[in-house]
Each structure stands twice: as C-alpha cells, then as structure tokens.
Design a protein around this motif. Structure first.
Motif, mmCIF file in Angstrom:
data_model
loop_
_atom_site.group_PDB
_atom_site.id
_atom_site.type_symbol
_atom_site.label_atom_id
_atom_site.label_comp_id
_atom_site.label_asym_id
_atom_site.label_seq_id
_atom_site.Cartn_x
_atom_site.Cartn_y
_atom_site.Cartn_z
ATOM 1 N N HIS A 122 0.670 -1.082 0.141
ATOM 2 C CA HIS A 122 0.031 0.060 -0.015
ATOM 3 C C HIS A 122 0.935 1.055 0.006
ATOM 4 N N VAL A 123 0.505 2.340 -0.797
ATOM 5 C CA VAL A 123 1.161 3.429 -0.949
ATOM 6 C C VAL A 123 0.248 4.562 -0.394
ATOM 7 N N SER A 124 0.649 5.718 0.227
ATOM 8 C CA SER A 124 -0.008 6.716 0.718
ATOM 9 C C SER A 124 -0.623 7.645 -0.458
ATOM 10 N N GLY A 125 -1.891 8.244 -0.123
ATOM 11 C CA GLY A 125 -2.395 8.740 -1.211
ATOM 12 C C GLY A 125 -3.740 8.197 -1.501
ATOM 13 N N ALA A 126 -4.411 9.109 -2.459
ATOM 14 C CA ALA A 126 -5.746 8.351 -2.986
ATOM 15 C C ALA A 126 -5.794 8.690 -4.323
ATOM 16 N N ALA A 127 -6.332 7.868 -5.259
ATOM 17 C CA ALA A 127 -6.605 8.092 -6.756
ATOM 18 C C ALA A 127 -7.574 7.234 -7.268
ATOM 19 N N ARG A 128 -7.896 7.600 -8.293
ATOM 20 C CA ARG A 128 -8.907 6.740 -9.193
ATOM 21 C C ARG A 128 -8.326 6.065 -10.540
ATOM 22 N N GLN A 129 -6.969 6.798 -10.904
ATOM 23 C CA GLN A 129 -6.286 6.140 -11.964
ATOM 24 C C GLN A 129 -4.716 6.513 -11.735
ATOM 25 N N VAL A 130 -4.046 5.438 -12.169
ATOM 26 C CA VAL A 130 -2.699 5.597 -12.008
ATOM 27 C C VAL A 130 -1.862 5.144 -13.082
ATOM 28 N N SER A 131 -0.731 6.038 -13.521
ATOM 29 C CA SER A 131 0.044 5.527 -14.607
ATOM 30 C C SER A 131 1.627 5.653 -14.100
ATOM 31 N N VAL A 132 2.154 4.525 -14.588
ATOM 32 C CA VAL A 132 3.688 4.325 -14.278
ATOM 33 C C VAL A 132 4.513 4.191 -15.502
ATOM 34 N N GLY A 133 5.446 4.921 -15.622
ATOM 35 C CA GLY A 133 6.215 4.910 -16.802
ATOM 36 C C GLY A 133 7.800 5.572 -16.496
ATOM 37 N N GLU A 134 8.567 5.778 -17.624
ATOM 38 C CA GLU A 134 9.834 6.360 -17.142
ATOM 39 C C GLU A 134 9.869 7.803 -16.838
ATOM 40 N N SER A 135 8.553 8.495 -17.013
ATOM 41 C CA SER A 135 8.441 9.963 -16.440
ATOM 42 C C SER A 135 8.092 9.802 -14.981
ATOM 43 N N GLY A 136 8.032 8.642 -14.405
ATOM 44 C CA GLY A 136 7.625 8.609 -12.984
ATOM 45 C C GLY A 136 5.926 8.010 -12.852
ATOM 46 N N VAL A 137 5.623 8.028 -11.576
ATOM 47 C CA VAL A 137 4.328 7.735 -11.205
ATOM 48 C C VAL A 137 3.273 8.860 -11.134
ATOM 49 N N TRP A 138 2.491 8.935 -11.938
ATOM 50 C CA TRP A 138 1.410 9.979 -11.910
ATOM 51 C C TRP A 138 0.063 9.366 -11.544
ATOM 52 N N VAL A 139 -0.837 10.161 -10.725
ATOM 53 C CA VAL A 139 -2.270 9.765 -10.442
ATOM 54 C C VAL A 139 -3.067 10.776 -10.834
ATOM 55 N N VAL A 140 -4.314 10.483 -10.790
ATOM 56 C CA VAL A 140 -5.524 11.312 -10.836
ATOM 57 C C VAL A 140 -6.396 10.938 -9.896
ATOM 58 N N ASN A 141 -6.813 11.894 -8.966
ATOM 59 C CA ASN A 141 -7.997 11.419 -7.981
ATOM 60 C C ASN A 141 -9.265 11.779 -8.410
ATOM 61 N N SER A 142 -10.372 11.750 -7.496
ATOM 62 C CA SER A 142 -11.596 11.923 -7.782
ATOM 63 C C SER A 142 -11.993 13.089 -8.061
ATOM 64 N N ALA A 143 -11.359 14.050 -7.731
ATOM 65 C CA ALA A 143 -11.532 15.600 -8.082
ATOM 66 C C ALA A 143 -10.955 16.021 -9.113
ATOM 67 N N GLY A 144 -10.107 15.319 -9.803
ATOM 68 C CA GLY A 144 -9.717 15.588 -11.167
ATOM 69 C C GLY A 144 -8.189 16.355 -10.784
ATOM 70 N N HIS A 145 -7.578 16.225 -9.544
ATOM 71 C CA HIS A 145 -6.307 16.984 -9.341
ATOM 72 C C HIS A 145 -5.122 15.639 -9.639
ATOM 73 N N ILE A 146 -3.981 16.095 -10.397
ATOM 74 C CA ILE A 146 -3.092 15.366 -10.788
ATOM 75 C C ILE A 146 -1.867 15.537 -10.037
ATOM 76 N N TYR A 147 -1.309 14.327 -9.646
ATOM 77 C CA TYR A 147 -0.114 14.266 -8.532
ATOM 78 C C TYR A 147 0.973 13.344 -9.276
ATOM 79 N N TYR A 148 1.987 13.902 -8.951
ATOM 80 C CA TYR A 148 3.363 13.231 -9.533
ATOM 81 C C TYR A 148 4.121 12.674 -8.059
ATOM 82 N N ARG A 149 4.545 11.202 -8.400
ATOM 83 C CA ARG A 149 4.915 10.726 -6.955
ATOM 84 C C ARG A 149 6.661 10.953 -6.821
ATOM 85 N N VAL A 150 6.766 11.850 -5.987
ATOM 86 C CA VAL A 150 8.111 12.321 -5.810
ATOM 87 C C VAL A 150 9.054 11.305 -5.816
#
Length: 242
Positions: free
Chosen positions: A203-231
C-alpha cells in the motif's frame, strides 16, 4: 507534487512525456520533463478530442474518442523559431486514425484494447483488423508485460502459453498500469494505491482513481481531477520511492 485542477480524468506517463485528457476530452501534454525537472514546466494543449489516451512505448501516443474512433500519433519535436536567440524544441502530435477499429473501444493501450462487452482484442500487423484474445477485462495495460482487471476487480497477467492465457494475481483493483521496466501500480475501488513487489502488493499513501507508471515516474488522478506526481519515481527505479 500536485498540479492544477482542470478536471483531468486520465493521465499516462512515458519517456520524458506525460499526456492527459480532461472531462471535456481536451488533450494535453506536460512540457519540459527531464531527469532534473521531473514535473516539467507547463501543460500544453494539442488539437483533437479524446476520452482516453496512452503513451505507446517511447515514440508515440494512442487514444480513443467518444465516438470510439482510435487515433495514433508519433512523437516528434521541431524547433520554434519565434525566439531567434534561444530556439525551443516543441513536441509535435499529429493524429492519424487507425482504420478498421472496433465498434466500441472504451479502453486502449498500444495494440490492445477492450470493448464494452469486456472482450479483448489485439491489433493485427496490417493495422486494419483485430484478433480477439481469450478472456474478459474492463481495463488493460501494457509495458514490459500485459496486465488487466475484470468487472469483479480480479487482476490478471497475460502469459499466453498453450495451457493458459492469463495468470490470476492476488488482490483486487479497478485500474492497473505497467511500465517498460516491469513496475506495476494499481488502484482499488476505495481509491487506495498499491505497487506490486513481485509476490504481493504494498500500500502506498495517497488516494487516486487512476494511476500511470512510466519512465517519467508515477502519476495519478484523484476523484476531484487533481493530478499528482510521486516524488522520486522518475526513471526506472519507480518501485523504490516511498
């Protein structure tokens, strides 16, 4: 790291590029992503309308629109001559329709997709016809491997052997993604984020409805449409960032 809240519903991480679509089906890419600046500099809108988008390897993107038409574009760059002293490299996306698509194609990644009946298809080498693959999924993702989830939130990995097509993975997810380096991240129905450690989920901290992992890192979108990059996830060691 959080970004603007303009109703993003889907994001995809590739090699030095992150693309996304919002609730109006507008298409964007994140400009200026590098190892030294993994979050980039700005969102740039490109022409077209898509309801879902995916980075296809290192040099192209693929997506589907609300009419279930499938489009692909190579990723290239050209010099912007407006600033003659310091010309800038601009990412160029020009869409080309993939002929012979499916009647309904709500989820696509590379040459694979699932339709509204949860049937799985692979694009043939001719680029115009599709072959159905055994199994039923609501979401599919591909990188170094192909993973997917079904309507019951069960998780599967494609093995394609003569004895079985899919291997069931423990856990329950609604969304999963796989990088070219084999890192697998997912989100469950409660919005919890997980990464695959090879035999179990962490389990990783945070909340999301969609996640993408690639060479540019891990990015997620949450239920409010906010975008996060995993540092700390830029590059190939995306499973190490805590």
């Amino acid at each position: 790291t959080e970004f603007s809240t303009w109703g993003i519903k889907w994001v995809s991480s590739g090699k030095n590029i992150v693309v996304g679509v919002n609730n109006a089906d507008n298409i964007y890419y994140r400009d200026g992503i590098t190892e030294d600046n993994p979050t980039g500099t700005d969102w740039v809108q490109v022409s077209g309308k898509l309801s879902q988008i995916d980075v296809d390897g290192e040099d192209s993107v693929v997506g589907v629109n609300s009419a279930n038409n499938i489009f692909r574009s190579s990723l290239s760059s050209e010099e912007d001559d407006e600033d003659e002293e310091e010309p800038q490299q601009t990412t160029v996306i020009r869409w080309e329709k993939i002929n012979g698509g499916l009647k309904e194609y709500p989820r696509i990644c590379r040459y694979l997709g699932v339709n509204s009946n949860n049937h799985i298809f692979k694009l043939n080498d001719d680029g115009n016809s599709w072959t159905r693959i055994a199994g039923g999924l609501t979401h599919i993702a591909s990188g170094s491997e192909v993973w997917g989830v079904n309507s019951g939130d069960s998780i599967y990995k494609y093995v394609g052997s003569s004895s079985k097509t899919w291997e069931k993975i423990p856990g329950a997810l609604t969304n999963v993604d796989v990088s070219e380096s084999g890192h697998v991240w997912g989100v469950n129905r409660g919005g919890n984020i997980f990464r695959w450690l090879g035999s179990s989920w962490e389990h990783v901290s945070g909340a999301a409805r969609q996640v993408s992992v690639g060479e540019s890192g891990v990015w997620v979108v949450n239920s409010a449409g906010h975008i996060y990059y995993r540092v700390g996830t830029y590059g190939t060691s995306t499973h190490l960032a805590r």
